[in-house]
Design an enzyme around this catalytic site. Structure first.
Site, PDB file in Angstrom:
ATOM      1  N   GLU A  44       0.838  -1.201   0.000  1.00  0.00           N
ATOM      2  CA  GLU A  44       0.000   0.000   0.000  1.00  0.00           C
ATOM      3  C   GLU A  44       0.877   1.256   0.000  1.00  0.00           C
ATOM      4  O   GLU A  44       1.848   1.346   0.744  1.00  0.00           O
ATOM      5  CB  GLU A  44      -0.897  -0.023   1.243  1.00  0.00           C
ATOM      6  CG  GLU A  44      -1.856   1.145   1.379  1.00  0.00           C
ATOM      7  CD  GLU A  44      -2.766   1.008   2.591  1.00  0.00           C
ATOM      8  OE1 GLU A  44      -3.666   1.853   2.744  1.00  0.00           O
ATOM      9  OE2 GLU A  44      -2.586   0.045   3.375  1.00  0.00           O
ATOM     10  N   LYS A 113      -9.318   2.506  -2.596  1.00  0.00           N
ATOM     11  CA  LYS A 113      -9.660   1.890  -1.308  1.00  0.00           C
ATOM     12  C   LYS A 113     -11.045   2.346  -0.837  1.00  0.00           C
ATOM     13  O   LYS A 113     -11.318   3.542  -0.739  1.00  0.00           O
ATOM     14  CB  LYS A 113      -8.596   2.257  -0.275  1.00  0.00           C
ATOM     15  CG  LYS A 113      -8.709   1.516   1.049  1.00  0.00           C
ATOM     16  CD  LYS A 113      -7.499   1.849   1.924  1.00  0.00           C
ATOM     17  CE  LYS A 113      -7.486   1.031   3.213  1.00  0.00           C
ATOM     18  NZ  LYS A 113      -6.266   1.317   4.011  1.00  0.00           N
ATOM     19  N   CYS A 147      -5.628  -3.360   1.978  1.00  0.00           N
ATOM     20  CA  CYS A 147      -5.467  -3.420   3.435  1.00  0.00           C
ATOM     21  C   CYS A 147      -6.792  -3.660   4.180  1.00  0.00           C
ATOM     22  O   CYS A 147      -7.327  -4.754   4.164  1.00  0.00           O
ATOM     23  CB  CYS A 147      -4.770  -2.143   3.916  1.00  0.00           C
ATOM     24  SG  CYS A 147      -4.073  -2.280   5.598  1.00  0.00           S
TER      25      CYS A 147
END
Length: 271
Positions: A44, A113, A147
């Protein structure tokens, strides 16, 4: 169909220096290609570093910006696909994004995300709105999330129902949440019958202590490869034959009863 050899770059690079991180990515791509990998997955925000404060906005680039062009050149030079994390600028908004570049340098997919973690991310990023982003790579359907997204079972199940075979998860997973890398990720792979490539940062950045422990988890619940806590280039195979055999043995998706989970008895359980 041959296995997709996948390289996982566990590293934090040099926070605040995209140029240094592009050089590190190129070196990792050379090592991955030498090991026979057809795909390299970076953590990330690898392009810029994660805990860089207001530099997030300063260093953010459009999906087709100069950094994307540099990654495309790396992919072409070494003949493998590359997934990298970066702050993506779109007008006045900045997203925590990951971009997949094919081995020929073309843009295969971009993901923003959807579930932002903590005050730092909510301050600096806009959440994405598209939960399932996929591309086809060497005969496998590859999906992307970032994540915290993988910690929501609904997210991964949506990928499974959409046919994802290999889920790429660049991450910045920190202490004291090691159990996510150690336990949650292999369970996600098993319960959804897909591979999960979980690729973490390492070391300390600002208040965050990243724990490494990157892995390629398989649909049979085993971990094909696991990194330690330091910088590492991990290489393992996503095997379509194992995937097919595991899906035959564990027909979770076929045996689901969605009406039980979304119907009135789900909303109003008997007391």
């Amino acid at each position: 169909m041959p296995a997709l050899r996948t390289a996982l770059l566990q590293s934090s690079g040099q926070p605040g220096s995209p140029a240094a991180n592009l050089r590190a990515l190129d070196a990792a791509a050379a090592g991955a290609a030498a090991a026979g990998a057809r795909l390299l997955v970076c953590p990330e925000m690898f392009l810029t570093g994660y805990a860089i404060g207001d530099d997030v906005a300063r260093l953010a680039e459009p999906a087709g910006g100069p950094a994307a062009e540099a990654v495309a050149a790396t992919a072409r030079r070494h003949g493998l696909a590359v997934l990298y994390g970066y702050p993506e600028r779109d007008g006045s908004r900045v997203f925590n994004s990951a971009q997949l570049v094919a081995a020929d340098g073309t843009r295969a997919a971009g993901y923003r995300k959807t579930h932002l973690f903590g005050a730092f991310e909510r301050e600096h990023f806009t959440p994405g709105e598209q939960p399932v982003v996929q591309a086809d790579l060497d005969g496998l359907r590859v999906g992307i999330m970032i994540c915290y997204d993988v910690e929501f079972p609904e997210n991964v199940r949506a990928h499974a129902l959409a046919g994802t075979d290999l889920l790429l998860v660049p991450t910045a997973q920190m202490h004291p949440f090691e159990f996510v890398a150690e336990s949650v990720v292999p369970v996600r792979a098993f319960e959804n019958q897909l591979y999960v490539a979980y690729v973490n940062r390492i070391g300390t950045e600002g208040p965050f202590d990243f724990v490494g422990l990157s892995c390629l988890a398989g649909p049979d619940g085993t971990v094909a490869a696991r990194a330690g806590r330091g910088e590492e280039l991990l290489v393992a195979d996503a095997d379509p034959e194992l995937l097919a055999a595991s899906r035959r043995a564990n027909p979770y998706l076929a045996d689901r009863r969605p009406a039980l989970y979304t119907g009135p008895h789900a909303a109003h359980p008997a007391g």
